[in-house]
Write an enzyme that holds these catalytic residues in place. Structure first.
Site, PDB file in Angstrom:
ATOM      1  N   GLY A 109      37.983  46.913  46.188  1.00 38.72           N
ATOM      2  CA  GLY A 109      38.024  48.007  45.225  1.00 38.72           C
ATOM      3  C   GLY A 109      39.422  48.328  44.749  1.00 38.72           C
ATOM      4  O   GLY A 109      39.658  49.377  44.163  1.00 38.72           O
ATOM      5  N   SER A 110      40.375  47.411  44.962  1.00 38.06           N
ATOM      6  CA  SER A 110      41.767  47.670  44.605  1.00 38.06           C
ATOM      7  C   SER A 110      42.061  47.427  43.133  1.00 38.06           C
ATOM      8  O   SER A 110      43.080  47.873  42.616  1.00 38.06           O
ATOM      9  CB  SER A 110      42.692  46.772  45.442  1.00 38.06           C
ATOM     10  OG  SER A 110      42.469  45.402  45.123  1.00 38.06           O
ATOM     11  N   GLY A 111      41.175  46.683  42.456  1.00 32.23           N
ATOM     12  CA  GLY A 111      41.430  46.336  41.067  1.00 32.23           C
ATOM     13  C   GLY A 111      42.244  45.070  40.900  1.00 32.23           C
ATOM     14  O   GLY A 111      42.643  44.721  39.791  1.00 32.23           O
ATOM     15  N   LEU A 112      42.502  44.367  42.005  1.00 29.72           N
ATOM     16  CA  LEU A 112      43.276  43.117  41.948  1.00 29.72           C
ATOM     17  C   LEU A 112      42.381  41.890  42.107  1.00 29.72           C
ATOM     18  O   LEU A 112      42.880  40.785  42.314  1.00 29.72           O
ATOM     19  CB  LEU A 112      44.353  43.114  43.035  1.00 29.72           C
ATOM     20  CG  LEU A 112      45.353  44.282  43.008  1.00 29.72           C
ATOM     21  CD1 LEU A 112      46.375  44.138  44.124  1.00 29.72           C
ATOM     22  CD2 LEU A 112      46.057  44.365  41.659  1.00 29.72           C
ATOM     23  N   GLY A 113      41.077  42.083  41.991  1.00 31.37           N
ATOM     24  CA  GLY A 113      40.149  40.960  42.110  1.00 31.37           C
ATOM     25  C   GLY A 113      39.949  40.479  43.523  1.00 31.37           C
ATOM     26  O   GLY A 113      39.669  39.304  43.756  1.00 31.37           O
ATOM     27  N   SER A 114      40.066  41.376  44.504  1.00 32.29           N
ATOM     28  CA  SER A 114      40.082  40.950  45.907  1.00 32.29           C
ATOM     29  C   SER A 114      38.771  40.317  46.361  1.00 32.29           C
ATOM     30  O   SER A 114      38.782  39.345  47.132  1.00 32.29           O
ATOM     31  CB  SER A 114      40.443  42.134  46.812  1.00 32.29           C
ATOM     32  OG  SER A 114      39.593  43.233  46.586  1.00 32.29           O
ATOM     33  N   SER A 115      37.635  40.826  45.904  1.00 31.57           N
ATOM     34  CA  SER A 115      36.353  40.259  46.339  1.00 31.57           C
ATOM     35  C   SER A 115      36.176  38.835  45.832  1.00 31.57           C
ATOM     36  O   SER A 115      35.842  37.917  46.600  1.00 31.57           O
ATOM     37  CB  SER A 115      35.199  41.141  45.853  1.00 31.57           C
ATOM     38  OG  SER A 115      35.244  42.412  46.452  1.00 31.57           O
ATOM     39  N   GLU A 147      28.840  34.710  43.457  1.00 32.03           N
ATOM     40  CA  GLU A 147      29.028  36.165  43.414  1.00 32.03           C
ATOM     41  C   GLU A 147      28.135  36.844  42.383  1.00 32.03           C
ATOM     42  O   GLU A 147      27.523  37.874  42.652  1.00 32.03           O
ATOM     43  CB  GLU A 147      30.493  36.480  43.117  1.00 32.03           C
ATOM     44  CG  GLU A 147      30.864  37.916  43.367  1.00 32.03           C
ATOM     45  CD  GLU A 147      32.352  38.155  43.247  1.00 32.03           C
ATOM     46  OE1 GLU A 147      32.776  39.300  43.478  1.00 32.03           O
ATOM     47  OE2 GLU A 147      33.099  37.210  42.910  1.00 32.03           O
ATOM     48  N   ASP A 159      38.514  36.697  37.514  1.00 29.04           N
ATOM     49  CA  ASP A 159      39.073  36.704  38.870  1.00 29.04           C
ATOM     50  C   ASP A 159      38.961  35.347  39.552  1.00 29.04           C
ATOM     51  O   ASP A 159      39.898  34.873  40.199  1.00 29.04           O
ATOM     52  CB  ASP A 159      38.365  37.757  39.727  1.00 29.04           C
ATOM     53  CG  ASP A 159      38.547  39.158  39.188  1.00 29.04           C
ATOM     54  OD1 ASP A 159      39.376  39.345  38.280  1.00 29.04           O
ATOM     55  OD2 ASP A 159      37.834  40.065  39.657  1.00 29.04           O
TER      56      ASP A 159
END
Length: 339
Positions: A109-115, A147, A159
């Protein structure tokens, strides 16, 4: 034998949201992004005990199950989904027995495409272990399918491609899943100036990007929302030109205009807390800023005069959030084996 991998997180510089269907299918989406030296990590330890064990260290979640196709419902769905796809498509259904440990430098949920970056890191580890012959486009497309199609998690395409390819990329998204990744050759002095101008500020609030994107898709029938989407796409093209030429004022203008356009696409992109923080940043040395990713929380990407960065960082340290200074990275996902 131990297999390890890592994949870089990305900053969505411009055009984010235009890579989401149905917009990109109808109008063609354009995104400009760049990977940074924050990573998602994966370790696979093959076993022969007929057990699958997943451990997400950063989430303190663990799953242990008999080797074989796993139900997609429950905790650690990304791990389940990628495991099932590998067993089904590349093992003819023959189970794999393993221990997998993962963690990320940035929270979900950081907005950096972590998932999505984690999915790419897991896929790269499987590729290293099983010697799977996947090219970059095939790899990113498979990560997207797991995903978005298998797990039915809403989101765009940028992402997976950013984590796979790495570096600065100008990406084009079209109907029927067609993607073109255009790597940008950025001069070193331009990269250095951008890095010296950049501050990442974690607002302290993670968010569910899938829910925000679902709302954004619902709003695409609205005229104001569509105007915002078209403007996002336009600003991505302008920003690409500004970066290539070293036009830093133009870069900041694109970031500022893009954020205003992004807010038009849905009422959940911003909120009073984010608006207040934006004003605080602008009053203390910021030239432009935006929430990275889908919006609603996570990291705020800030551009400032390098002479004022220290001053801005000191001001931000007095708030409830967390300040990070990062660097761009050229390489996409990597894997290696220890014997």
């Amino acid at each position: 034998m131990i297999i390890r991998s890592k994949a870089p997180l990305r900053l969505g510089l411009a055009g984010g949201g235009t890579d989401v269907s149905p917009y990109c299918d109808t109008y063609g989406g354009v995104v400009l992004n760049a990977t940074v030296d924050l990573y998602a990590y994966c370790t696979i330890e093959p076993t022969d005990d007929g057990i699958v064990e997943f451990y997400a260290a950063d989430r303190n979640e663990r799953l242990t199950a008999p080797a074989g196709e796993l139900p997609l419902e429950g905790k650690l769905p990304l791990h389940r989904g990628m495991y099932d796809r590998i067993v089904r498509d590349y093992r003819c259904g023959k189970p794999l027995s393993l221990r997998m440990t993962t963690y990320s430098d940035a929270p979900a949920g950081s907005g950096l495409g972590s998932s999505s970056t984690m999915v790419v890191a897991m896929l790269k580890a499987y590729m290293e272990w099983l010697n799977l012959p996947l090219g970059e486009y095939d790899m990113a497309a498979l990560a997207y399918q797991v995903e978005r199609e298998d797990l039915k998690l809403s989101g765009g395409k940028q992402d997976q491609y950013a984590a796979t390819f790495g570096g600065f990329n100008y990406m084009e998204f079209y109907e029927q899943g067609r993607v073109i990744v255009n790597p940008l050759r950025i001069k070193n002095w331009i990269k250095n100036e951008l890095e010296s101008s950049l501050v990442l500020y974690y607002t302290g609030t993670s968010r569910d990007s899938a829910k925000i994107i679902d709302e954004q898709v619902r709003c695409q029938k609205d005229e104001k929302s569509m105007e915002g989407m078209h403007e996002l796409k336009h600003q991505a093209a302008l920003m690409k030109e500004a970066i290539l030429k070293g036009d830093f004022d133009g870069f900041a203008d694109c970031l500022r205009v893009g954020w205003e356009a992004k807010k038009k696409t849905s009422s959940v992109i911003s909120n009073p807390k984010i608006d207040e923080m934006y004003r605080y940043v602008m009053e203390n040395g910021g030239k432009a800023a935006k929430i990275s990713g889908a919006g609603g929380g996570g990291f705020m990407m800030i551009v400032c005069d390098p002479k004022r960065r220290f001053e801005l960082v000191e001001k931000l340290k007095k708030t409830d959030g967390c300040v990070m200074v990062t660097s761009f990275t050229e390489r996409g996902t990597q894997a290696w084996t220890l014997y």
